[in-house]
Structure formats: C-alpha cells, structure tokens
Design an enzyme around this catalytic site. Sequence first.
Site: not given
Length: 236
Positions: A106, A98, A87
């Site tokens: 992950e 996330g 992100d």
Amino acid sequence: MNQDQLKQMVGEAARDEVLKLSAGQILGVGTGSTANCFIDALAPHKDHFAGTVSSSNATTERLLKHGFKVLNPNDVVSLPAYVDGADEIDPAGHMIKGGGGALTREKIIASMAKQFICICDSSKQVPVLGNFALPVEIIPLAQGIVTRELEKFGGKVSLRLAKNTRPDLNQTPSEPFATDNGGWILDVAGLKISDPLKMESQINQIAGVITVGLFAKEKVNILLVSNAAGVERIAF
Ligand code: 5RP
C-alpha cells in the site's frame, strides 16, 4: 445505516471521484473491505482506465475477477491517484493502515501516486492516532530485536497470528500471520502518536523493519468520509 452500507456509500463516492480523471490512465487500488466496495462500484466503468496497480494479492484477485487489467508497478511511471481505506485518520490526514496486513505494498503504490484518495466511514476519524494498534511489517528473524526496540516507544507489542485469513497459505491460527511479501507483523497497542511524521521515520530506521503502517509522509490528499448524513469530501 449499518457499517456495510456506509462502506458501500463511500465506495460509490470514490468511483465518482476517479471517473473525473481523464480516461486511459492507470489507477492505484488499495486493500480491505472499503476498497472492495470501491472496486465493485467501479467495475462497470473499468474501461475508463488503461489498467490498475494493486496493493495486495487479494485485491489483484478481485480486480481480475471483474475484468480489470492489473499491471506490474515496475511498468508504470505515472499514477494519478491511489484509492484505499484506513484504520485511523487524524485531523491532519495522517493515517494508520495495515489492519489487513497489506501496508508495505500500500505504501509503495501510495508513494507512486499523485493523489491519495482515502475512503472510510467516520468511525475511523480520531483526534490522535494510536487507539488502533500500529502494524509494523518485519523480517521474521528480526522479531526479537524489533520487538525490544518498539517497546521503547511505550506500547505493548504482539506478533500477529494467522486467523485463517490466508487459506491460500494453509495457515493455522497458532502460526504467525504471513504477509504477501513473506514478512510478519508486529502490532503495537497503546501508543499516543502526537508526531506521526517523526515516529514513522524513527520506526522505519530500525533494522529488520520492512514498513511501519504510519502513513504520515504519504498522507491523504482527498478524504471521502461517510456517515448517516452522506459523504463528506475533504481536500488537504
Ligand atoms: C489493509 C488496510 C486497510 O485499508 C485498512 O485495514 C482498512 O480496512 P477496511 O476498509 O476493511 O476497514 O490498511 O492493510
């Protein structure tokens, strides 16, 4: 060039990167729209790998649909590489992850892998992490105490709600978003994360936190980043 094309381009670059690995090994596969482009690009070459380990139920479903073998991480001892999106990523290779809610698995798969290959478009590159709200997966009954502890870092904490993104769970948007592990997610907005390693360790120590979406210990080894000019490869 639109963002979908940038994701596709970097997915194809990641395919070329992992095909440099010797055949017959296991590959770690991430979650999200960029990871999906990678899976689709790799599908015709699936036999290069003995199998995959997956970071989410959604990724498992996509891998199986393409005919990849998906292994239980407990049965895997050697993982040469893990490929996933982000992100946000800072100049040192620390990431926020996330956004799709898969941060815990992950991080587990990333910790197993020799190399974290991050794939993203250049909009994800930032000088300092924190513009993207930091996801923290928690045990549901700890929501109150973890929220108060996270507020001490100076951000605004909100419980992530379902967006009908989990039709399998039949959730409505007014309910908390449930992760694949049955956890909830607190998103912390308004942070300026100048020391990601320290913050990752501090948040991980709060009772009730399952995983924080700061990937500083498990930072990137190879970044493939796309922009209108092409894909740049940066080794850390
Ligand atoms: C999911 C993730 C994703 O890697 C991250 O949200 C990036 O997703 P996208 O490739 O769709 O932008 O961490 O939990």
